[in-house]
Design a protein around this motif. Structure first.
Motif, PDB file in Angstrom:
ATOM      1  N   GLY A 419       0.877  -1.219   0.067  1.00 26.00           N
ATOM      2  CA  GLY A 419      -0.053   0.198  -0.082  1.00 26.00           C
ATOM      3  C   GLY A 419       0.724   1.294  -0.121  1.00 26.00           C
ATOM      4  N   ILE A 420       2.081   1.327   0.978  1.00 28.27           N
ATOM      5  CA  ILE A 420       2.865   2.301   0.846  1.00 28.27           C
ATOM      6  C   ILE A 420       3.595   2.614  -0.712  1.00 28.27           C
ATOM      7  N   ALA A 421       3.830   1.502  -1.417  1.00 30.36           N
ATOM      8  CA  ALA A 421       4.566   1.361  -2.473  1.00 30.36           C
ATOM      9  C   ALA A 421       3.599   2.085  -3.552  1.00 30.36           C
ATOM     10  N   TRP A 422       2.006   1.497  -3.524  1.00 31.47           N
ATOM     11  CA  TRP A 422       1.450   1.738  -4.434  1.00 31.47           C
ATOM     12  C   TRP A 422       0.900   3.191  -4.489  1.00 31.47           C
ATOM     13  N   ASN A 423       0.719   3.693  -3.153  1.00 29.64           N
ATOM     14  CA  ASN A 423       0.126   5.052  -3.014  1.00 29.64           C
ATOM     15  C   ASN A 423       1.199   5.987  -2.859  1.00 29.64           C
ATOM     16  N   ARG A 424       2.426   5.566  -3.048  1.00 29.06           N
ATOM     17  CA  ARG A 424       3.499   6.700  -2.912  1.00 29.06           C
ATOM     18  C   ARG A 424       3.417   7.291  -1.422  1.00 29.06           C
ATOM     19  N   LEU A 425       3.530   6.584  -0.298  1.00 24.90           N
ATOM     20  CA  LEU A 425       3.263   7.156   0.928  1.00 24.90           C
ATOM     21  C   LEU A 425       4.589   7.148   1.482  1.00 24.90           C
ATOM     22  N   PRO A 426       5.005   8.081   2.420  1.00 26.44           N
ATOM     23  CA  PRO A 426       6.380   8.347   2.986  1.00 26.44           C
ATOM     24  C   PRO A 426       6.631   6.814   3.582  1.00 26.44           C
ATOM     25  N   LEU A 427       7.831   6.505   3.588  1.00 29.74           N
ATOM     26  CA  LEU A 427       8.642   5.554   4.116  1.00 29.74           C
ATOM     27  C   LEU A 427       8.283   5.445   5.589  1.00 29.74           C
ATOM     28  N   ASP A 428       8.124   6.219   6.222  1.00 32.27           N
ATOM     29  CA  ASP A 428       7.978   6.182   7.754  1.00 32.27           C
ATOM     30  C   ASP A 428       6.198   6.302   8.011  1.00 32.27           C
ATOM     31  N   TYR A 429       5.661   5.844   7.088  1.00 31.81           N
ATOM     32  CA  TYR A 429       4.115   5.769   7.199  1.00 31.81           C
ATOM     33  C   TYR A 429       3.972   5.157   8.498  1.00 31.81           C
ATOM     34  N   LEU A 430       4.142   3.792   8.484  1.00 28.96           N
ATOM     35  CA  LEU A 430       3.921   2.602   9.515  1.00 28.96           C
ATOM     36  C   LEU A 430       4.293   3.343  11.079  1.00 28.96           C
ATOM     37  N   ASP A 431       5.452   3.880  11.072  1.00 30.71           N
ATOM     38  CA  ASP A 431       6.195   4.558  12.277  1.00 30.71           C
ATOM     39  C   ASP A 431       5.186   5.453  12.645  1.00 30.71           C
ATOM     40  N   THR A 432       4.535   6.452  11.895  1.00 31.14           N
ATOM     41  CA  THR A 432       4.087   7.630  12.321  1.00 31.14           C
ATOM     42  C   THR A 432       2.350   7.515  12.505  1.00 31.14           C
ATOM     43  N   TRP A 433       1.795   6.105  12.075  1.00 29.70           N
ATOM     44  CA  TRP A 433       0.458   6.141  11.941  1.00 29.70           C
ATOM     45  C   TRP A 433      -0.182   6.426  13.198  1.00 29.70           C
ATOM     46  N   THR A 434       0.298   5.791  14.224  1.00 30.62           N
ATOM     47  CA  THR A 434      -0.463   6.125  15.391  1.00 30.62           C
ATOM     48  C   THR A 434      -0.293   7.617  15.948  1.00 30.62           C
ATOM     49  N   GLN A 435       1.016   8.370  15.572  1.00 30.71           N
ATOM     50  CA  GLN A 435       0.790   9.583  15.952  1.00 30.71           C
ATOM     51  C   GLN A 435      -0.096  10.522  15.059  1.00 30.71           C
ATOM     52  N   GLN A 436      -0.315  10.133  13.775  1.00 28.91           N
ATOM     53  CA  GLN A 436      -1.268  10.700  12.983  1.00 28.91           C
ATOM     54  C   GLN A 436      -2.525  10.468  13.338  1.00 28.91           C
ATOM     55  N   VAL A 437      -2.797   9.482  13.892  1.00 23.83           N
ATOM     56  CA  VAL A 437      -4.257   8.928  14.534  1.00 23.83           C
ATOM     57  C   VAL A 437      -4.597  10.044  15.609  1.00 23.83           C
ATOM     58  N   ASP A 438      -3.464  10.117  16.543  1.00 23.55           N
ATOM     59  CA  ASP A 438      -3.712  10.727  17.911  1.00 23.55           C
ATOM     60  C   ASP A 438      -3.771  12.494  17.468  1.00 23.55           C
ATOM     61  N   LYS A 439      -3.216  12.753  16.378  1.00 20.55           N
ATOM     62  CA  LYS A 439      -3.382  14.279  16.175  1.00 20.55           C
ATOM     63  C   LYS A 439      -4.558  14.668  15.851  1.00 20.55           C
ATOM     64  N   VAL A 440      -5.324  13.675  15.314  1.00 14.66           N
ATOM     65  CA  VAL A 440      -6.735  14.248  14.754  1.00 14.66           C
ATOM     66  C   VAL A 440      -7.548  14.803  15.865  1.00 14.66           C
ATOM     67  N   THR A 441      -8.368  16.014  15.370  1.00 14.30           N
ATOM     68  CA  THR A 441      -9.404  16.525  16.368  1.00 14.30           C
ATOM     69  C   THR A 441     -10.699  16.535  15.929  1.00 14.30           C
ATOM     70  N   VAL A 442     -11.541  16.941  16.773  1.00 17.91           N
ATOM     71  CA  VAL A 442     -12.940  16.866  16.378  1.00 17.91           C
ATOM     72  C   VAL A 442     -13.296  17.830  15.223  1.00 17.91           C
ATOM     73  N   ALA A 443     -12.519  18.850  15.380  1.00 18.12           N
ATOM     74  CA  ALA A 443     -12.624  19.840  14.172  1.00 18.12           C
ATOM     75  C   ALA A 443     -12.123  19.439  12.806  1.00 18.12           C
ATOM     76  N   ASP A 444     -10.908  18.403  13.007  1.00 17.58           N
ATOM     77  CA  ASP A 444     -10.552  18.007  11.982  1.00 17.58           C
ATOM     78  C   ASP A 444     -11.514  17.067  11.267  1.00 17.58           C
ATOM     79  N   ILE A 445     -12.244  16.317  11.858  1.00 19.25           N
ATOM     80  CA  ILE A 445     -13.336  15.423  11.397  1.00 19.25           C
ATOM     81  C   ILE A 445     -14.254  16.140  10.855  1.00 19.25           C
ATOM     82  N   LYS A 446     -15.034  17.164  11.428  1.00 23.43           N
ATOM     83  CA  LYS A 446     -15.920  17.745  10.933  1.00 23.43           C
ATOM     84  C   LYS A 446     -15.688  18.553   9.847  1.00 23.43           C
ATOM     85  N   ALA A 447     -14.541  18.991   9.739  1.00 21.35           N
ATOM     86  CA  ALA A 447     -14.305  19.820   8.397  1.00 21.35           C
ATOM     87  C   ALA A 447     -13.784  18.671   7.193  1.00 21.35           C
ATOM     88  N   ALA A 448     -13.257  17.420   7.497  1.00 24.58           N
ATOM     89  CA  ALA A 448     -13.218  16.532   6.421  1.00 24.58           C
ATOM     90  C   ALA A 448     -14.473  16.044   6.023  1.00 24.58           C
TER      91      ALA A 448
END
Length: 467
Positions: A419-448
């Protein structure tokens, strides 16, 4: 660690057991998953995670040749072609032998489907092929004992590059596939799924339907042309997880592609552009009469591309809305409070184009109007107001706490790497996955969700509801 396997029956059992137990991760050991990436002289891109704990390797090769590139009149061509790879390989003639191995492999005989299956069983290895909406893929699993691995890679290279495409076998397979499609017309889930895809995607290739007629227009010559046009080494993306070094992985990747024509991408015409999915202009409701104990309901619209920067906000938000099973808002409102269904769910299907956002449920036919109205109200409220802070905290706890289960085997890890290869995601995508989830706010979800979903313009397909 070296394994000696002499009995074919035991081999299959052994490799199955290895696949079940390979690569268990503990949550505390997830600080980093080092992904190595490089480009071979052919142009093929290779992604590797070294996993030396088990003497085994998993490989996936992918090309931009999925079902979305099938001609509309021949929907199903990519899947049919990849399905025929296991039906036999052709023998090498002198010219081919000279090109691929300096004339040293002229004794490679043709293998029919039975002989090819026996050859894989003798090696205790597995090779598979298939096509999704976006990509055509080929997978190899083998032990890394040198003799077994060398033979498995050689056989995979033959199957990848030199399929026989026997016409008699295709005639048989086509009849089987057509019979399966005909049978699917009696199943409620298949009927409602087809109608829903047509309504959401319209004329976009994502909505193309494989039918008895489209299969009847596919011949082995079409498969050979697709094979020649699609399997080009310079366009390959190869993902690998296992007990191999970078040098070994590079050699495996090179050998797997070595029998394909080595054509520079610069000399090839550009890939044809696939149109984007058009947004829905207005709401549509389609009712399909069907005599069944349960009404089947699908509600949705085109969603977003996998590369969209809103990915994490939408992932966390959908977990709260309907992706989290019994802890989701849809389950709480539709099942627990009103008892209108045993289960209700929502999901996004992001791809190279905007895959669908879907809400699905089954209910008693007489309750379908009430269930549909309630789902629409829940959707409107969620898009307008987003989740609560308590819902967000619970979702983050579940997603972050369950992250280890996403990569607790070689096969799961390989899926993530591809999935990383196909979608050209950063090589540290799995390393930062939980951080990216933890950063999400209510405002982020509402806006998205406000950017992506229009509840007032969604498609609703109801099969089997009371008139």
């Amino acid at each position: 660690m070296t394994f000696a396997i002499k009995n074919r029956a035991n081999t299959s059992v052994f490799i199955w057991a290895i696949g079940v137990f390979c690569l268990n991760f503990q949550a505390g050991a997830l600080a980093a998953i080092p992904i190595q990436q490089w480009t071979q002289p052919s142009g093929a891109q290779v992604y590797l995670v070294e996993s030396p704990a088990i003497a085994m390797v998993d490989v996936q090769i992918e090309f931009d040749a999925g079902a979305r590139r099938d001609p509309a009149a021949q929907a199903g061509l990519a899947s049919a072609m990849t399905g025929m790879l296991e039906k036999g390989v052709r023998a090498n003639d002198a010219r081919t032998a000279e090109r691929i191995c300096g004339g040293l492999c002229v004794d490679e005989p043709a293998l029919d489907e039975n002989a090819l299956s026996e050859a894989w069983a003798d090696l205790g290895a597995q090779f598979g092929a298939g096509a999704s909406a976006d990509r055509m893929f080929f997978s190899l699993r083998s032990l890394t004992e040198p003799d077994l691995l060398n033979k498995a890679v050689a056989l995979a290279a033959r199957e990848l590059a030199e399929p026989a495409f026997p016409d008699a076998v295709w005639q048989r397979e086509r009849q089987r596939l057509q019979a399966s499609i005909k049978e699917s017309y009696t199943r409620p889930a298949s009927i409602v799924g087809r109608a829903y895809a047509q309504a959401v995607y319209g004329a976009h290739p994502y909505g193309q339907q494989v039918t008895e007629e489209t299969l009847s227009r596919i011949g082995v010559d079409d498969m050979r042309k697709l094979h020649a046009a699609s399997l080009v080494p310079c366009r390959a993306r190869i993902s690998m997880v296992g007990a191999v070094t970078r040098a070994q992985a590079d050699a495996i990747a090179e050998r797997l592609l070595s029998r394909l024509p080595q054509v520079p991408c610069a000399s090839l015409p550009p890939m044809p552009q696939v149109p984007e999915v058009a947004p829905l202009a207005q709401a549509e409701e389609k009712r399909i009469p069907f005599d069944s104990a349960q009404a089947h309901v699908l509600i949705g619209q085109p969603g977003y591309k996998r590369a969209d920067p809103d990915y994490f906000a939408l992932t966390v938000g959908n977990y709260i809305l309907g992706g989290g099973g019994f802890v989701s808002r849809l389950t709480r409102e539709v099942r627990e409070k009103r008892g209108l269904t045993y289960g209700v769910y929502s999901y996004f299907s992001p791809g190279l184009h905007a895959g669908a956002f879907t809400v699905g449920l089954q209910t008693r036919p007489d309750q379908a109007p009430q269930a549909v109205a309630l789902v629409r109200d829940v959707l409107k409220d969620f898009v307008a107001n987003g989740p609560t802070e308590a819902e967000l905290k619970d979702a983050k706890d579940n997603l972050i706490g369950g992250f280890a289960l996403r990569i607790d085997s070689n096969r799961k890890l390989l899926d993530n790497i591809s999935g990383i290869a196909w979608n050209r995601l950063p090589l540290d995508y799995l390393d930062t996955w939980t951080q990216q989830v933890d950063k999400v706010t209510v405002a982020d979800i509402k806006a998205a969700f406000a950017r992506k979903l229009q509840p007032e313009k969604m498609v609703t397909v109801i099969l089997g509801a009371a008139p």
